[in-house]
Design a protein around this motif. Structure first.
Motif, PDB file in Angstrom:
ATOM      1  N   THR A  23       0.811  -1.223   0.000  1.00 22.87           N
ATOM      2  CA  THR A  23       0.000   0.000   0.000  1.00 22.87           C
ATOM      3  C   THR A  23       0.841   1.268   0.000  1.00 22.87           C
ATOM      4  OG1 THR A  23      -0.130  -0.116   2.418  1.00 22.87           O
ATOM      5  CG2 THR A  23      -1.915  -1.148   1.179  1.00 22.87           C
ATOM      6  N   THR A  24       2.111   1.163  -0.377  1.00 21.31           N
ATOM      7  CA  THR A  24       3.005   2.316  -0.335  1.00 21.31           C
ATOM      8  C   THR A  24       2.574   3.424  -1.290  1.00 21.31           C
ATOM      9  OG1 THR A  24       4.394   1.294  -2.006  1.00 21.31           O
ATOM     10  CG2 THR A  24       5.028   0.959   0.267  1.00 21.31           C
ATOM     11  N   PRO A  25       2.970   4.655  -0.988  1.00 23.80           N
ATOM     12  CA  PRO A  25       2.727   5.743  -1.938  1.00 23.80           C
ATOM     13  C   PRO A  25       3.596   5.569  -3.179  1.00 23.80           C
ATOM     14  CG  PRO A  25       3.991   6.530  -0.047  1.00 23.80           C
ATOM     15  CD  PRO A  25       3.567   5.142   0.269  1.00 23.80           C
ATOM     16  N   PRO A  26       3.262   6.275  -4.264  1.00 29.73           N
ATOM     17  CA  PRO A  26       3.944   6.073  -5.554  1.00 29.73           C
ATOM     18  C   PRO A  26       5.464   6.219  -5.505  1.00 29.73           C
ATOM     19  CG  PRO A  26       1.953   7.357  -5.884  1.00 29.73           C
ATOM     20  CD  PRO A  26       2.122   7.215  -4.400  1.00 29.73           C
ATOM     21  N   ASN A  27       5.981   7.122  -4.673  1.00 26.69           N
ATOM     22  CA  ASN A  27       7.425   7.346  -4.684  1.00 26.69           C
ATOM     23  C   ASN A  27       8.225   6.171  -4.131  1.00 26.69           C
ATOM     24  OD1 ASN A  27       6.000   8.319  -2.352  1.00 26.69           O
ATOM     25  ND2 ASN A  27       7.882   9.190  -1.566  1.00 26.69           N
ATOM     26  N   TRP A  45      -0.080  -3.747  -6.242  1.00 32.79           N
ATOM     27  CA  TRP A  45      -0.009  -2.407  -5.652  1.00 32.79           C
ATOM     28  C   TRP A  45      -1.396  -1.836  -5.426  1.00 32.79           C
ATOM     29  CZ3 TRP A  45       1.163   2.721  -8.486  1.00 32.79           C
ATOM     30  CH2 TRP A  45       1.469   3.735  -7.553  1.00 32.79           C
ATOM     31  N   CYS A  46      -1.646  -1.396  -4.208  1.00 34.52           N
ATOM     32  CA  CYS A  46      -2.926  -0.801  -3.827  1.00 34.52           C
ATOM     33  C   CYS A  46      -2.630   0.437  -2.982  1.00 34.52           C
ATOM     34  CB  CYS A  46      -3.751  -1.825  -3.050  1.00 34.52           C
ATOM     35  SG  CYS A  46      -5.328  -1.235  -2.420  1.00 34.52           S
ATOM     36  N   PRO A  47      -2.182   1.532  -3.602  1.00 33.81           N
ATOM     37  CA  PRO A  47      -1.770   2.707  -2.820  1.00 33.81           C
ATOM     38  C   PRO A  47      -2.940   3.315  -2.063  1.00 33.81           C
ATOM     39  CG  PRO A  47      -1.943   3.258  -5.157  1.00 33.81           C
ATOM     40  CD  PRO A  47      -2.118   1.771  -5.063  1.00 33.81           C
ATOM     41  N   THR A  48      -2.717   3.609  -0.806  1.00 35.72           N
ATOM     42  CA  THR A  48      -3.768   4.215   0.018  1.00 35.72           C
ATOM     43  C   THR A  48      -3.450   5.656   0.398  1.00 35.72           C
ATOM     44  OG1 THR A  48      -2.795   3.389   2.082  1.00 35.72           O
ATOM     45  CG2 THR A  48      -4.381   1.961   0.949  1.00 35.72           C
ATOM     46  N   ILE A  49      -2.161   6.038   0.290  1.00 37.45           N
ATOM     47  CA  ILE A  49      -1.768   7.427   0.542  1.00 37.45           C
ATOM     48  C   ILE A  49      -0.796   7.878  -0.543  1.00 37.45           C
ATOM     49  CG2 ILE A  49      -2.085   7.304   3.046  1.00 37.45           C
ATOM     50  CD1 ILE A  49       0.958   7.038   3.321  1.00 37.45           C
ATOM     51  N   ALA A  50      -0.663   9.178  -0.670  1.00 37.30           N
ATOM     52  CA  ALA A  50       0.311   9.752  -1.601  1.00 37.30           C
ATOM     53  C   ALA A  50       1.021  10.894  -0.897  1.00 37.30           C
ATOM     54  CB  ALA A  50      -0.384  10.246  -2.867  1.00 37.30           C
ATOM     55  N   THR A  51       2.243  11.159  -1.306  1.00 37.60           N
ATOM     56  CA  THR A  51       2.989  12.277  -0.734  1.00 37.60           C
ATOM     57  C   THR A  51       3.267  13.309  -1.820  1.00 37.60           C
ATOM     58  OG1 THR A  51       5.118  11.182  -1.137  1.00 37.60           O
ATOM     59  CG2 THR A  51       4.079  10.839   1.006  1.00 37.60           C
ATOM     60  N   HIS A  52       3.156  14.576  -1.442  1.00 35.72           N
ATOM     61  CA  HIS A  52       3.362  15.676  -2.378  1.00 35.72           C
ATOM     62  C   HIS A  52       4.281  16.710  -1.710  1.00 35.72           C
ATOM     63  CE1 HIS A  52      -0.061  14.029  -4.595  1.00 35.72           C
ATOM     64  NE2 HIS A  52      -0.711  14.006  -3.442  1.00 35.72           N
ATOM     65  N   GLY A 226      -0.066   5.463   8.355  1.00 38.77           N
ATOM     66  CA  GLY A 226      -0.976   6.207   7.488  1.00 38.77           C
ATOM     67  C   GLY A 226      -1.561   5.326   6.403  1.00 38.77           C
ATOM     68  N   GLU A 227      -0.745   4.427   5.864  1.00 40.66           N
ATOM     69  CA  GLU A 227      -1.243   3.492   4.857  1.00 40.66           C
ATOM     70  C   GLU A 227      -2.342   2.605   5.441  1.00 40.66           C
ATOM     71  OE1 GLU A 227       1.968   1.205   3.206  1.00 40.66           O
ATOM     72  OE2 GLU A 227       3.292   2.945   3.214  1.00 40.66           O
ATOM     73  N   VAL A 228      -2.130   2.164   6.676  1.00 39.75           N
ATOM     74  CA  VAL A 228      -3.108   1.301   7.332  1.00 39.75           C
ATOM     75  C   VAL A 228      -4.428   2.054   7.510  1.00 39.75           C
ATOM     76  CG1 VAL A 228      -3.633  -0.079   9.373  1.00 39.75           C
ATOM     77  CG2 VAL A 228      -1.262   0.096   8.560  1.00 39.75           C
ATOM     78  N   GLU A 229      -4.358   3.272   8.007  1.00 41.06           N
ATOM     79  CA  GLU A 229      -5.585   4.046   8.223  1.00 41.06           C
ATOM     80  C   GLU A 229      -6.307   4.313   6.904  1.00 41.06           C
ATOM     81  OE1 GLU A 229      -7.272   8.258  10.037  1.00 41.06           O
ATOM     82  OE2 GLU A 229      -5.124   7.821  10.167  1.00 41.06           O
ATOM     83  N   GLY A 230      -5.529   4.641   5.860  1.00 42.48           N
ATOM     84  CA  GLY A 230      -6.141   4.876   4.556  1.00 42.48           C
ATOM     85  C   GLY A 230      -6.822   3.638   4.016  1.00 42.48           C
TER      86      GLY A 230
END
Length: 303
Positions: A23-27, A45-52, A226-230
């Protein structure tokens, strides 16, 4: 929402490979996926959060006057270093004068590789003035402890602003640890961590509604709370919860990247089976998960 990851090694169609959801963010996705593939697993891949990155928030803190008030910068994540580099891109270099007291640049584990010779030279032309500090244990608490006694000195802390989710206790705890060590932390929201949205767990729910071997999910890897919560927040949108996931895949192995992630998952009600003891890089959690899956496979062969 399942998304393709560029440059992935093609999976063999002749061998059944364990499906590992992550569930990692794209980066971080390509790096973790590659490690899983090399171990013979099928990454999903099942991203639940992203970082910007939000480098504009850092720029005011990188002026000569602002830096003169600091004694250290503590980078708690790779994303914080990236945002710092973006902020410094258009500023006069080096940022720090060549003469003055030792200035500490602190980072965790593999993230510290970004603070290379070029990074340091653009920060200060006198490399002897800069101390790059990497704590032996890759946790924010260890990062704070490794800085030693602050004696009232100021440390810049480029941390995430959490959007769409509750802020985990990691960053507040990190700042509190610094204060306990006599430092004056200067918090800057250097990047945003955002929830991908209500549909991010759809791939899991759809698999759960299917039957047959193609619907199997053998493991899930979380690299932050954060991934878990998302993930849980999205499951709720589909009328699912964590125990429905466990009932659907009773042999599912839940792996957490380090004790901080594991504690966050447990706090959110997600039981963890595997915690990497070497969490300076993703290699540690991939090795630990692979060992568990192989052990379970041997048990199945004996039954």
């Amino acid at each position: 929402m399942a998304a393709p990851i560029p440059n992935l090694t093609q999976l063999s169609t002749t061998t059944v490979k364990p499906t590992v959801l992550f569930t990692t963010p794209p980066n971080y996705a390509a790096r973790l996926s590659t490690l899983l593939t090399r171990k013979g697993h099928a990454p999903l891949w099942c991203p639940t959060i992203a970082t910007h990155p939000t480098p504009q928030s850092l720029c005011p803190h990188l002026s000569p006057h602002s830096l003169s008030l600091l004694s250290a910068i503590a980078f708690p994540s790779r994303a914080s270093i990236t945002s710092f580099s973006l902020a410094a891109r258009f500023l006069p270099k080096p940022l720090l004068p060549s003469h003055g007291p030792t200035f500490i640049l602190a980072a965790l584990g593999k993230d510290s590789e970004l603070i290379d010779t070029l990074f340091v030279s653009q920060f200060c032309s006198n490399s002897q003035r800069v101390q790059v500090l990497v704590p032996p244990t890759a946790t924010p608490n260890s990062l704070a402890l490794s800085l030693g006694e602050g004696y009232g000195r100021r440390v810049l802390c480029p941390v995430p602003k959490v959007v769409g989710l509750d802020e985990p206790p990691v960053v507040p705890g990190f700042l509190k640890d610094l204060e306990s060590g006599g430092w004056v932390p200067v918090r800057v929201d250097a990047y945003e961590t955002t929830w991908v949205g209500p549909g991010c767990a759809e791939v899991v729910v759809r698999k759960g509604e299917e039957r047959g071997g193609d619907a199997d999910v053998d493991a899930v890897v979380f690299t932050s709370s954060g991934e878990v919560e998302g993930f849980l927040k999205s499951l709720k949108e589909f009328g699912w919860d964590w125990w429905m996931v466990r009932r659907r895949w009773p042999r599912l192995v839940v792996a957490a990247h380090g004790p901080v992630t594991a504690a966050g998952a447990e706090r959110l009600g997600v039981d963890v089976d595997v915690v990497s003891s070497n969490f300076a890089s993703f290699q540690g959690i991939v090795d630990a998960l692979d060992a568990r899956l192989r052990a379970l496979g041997q048990e199945s062969d004996c039954m």
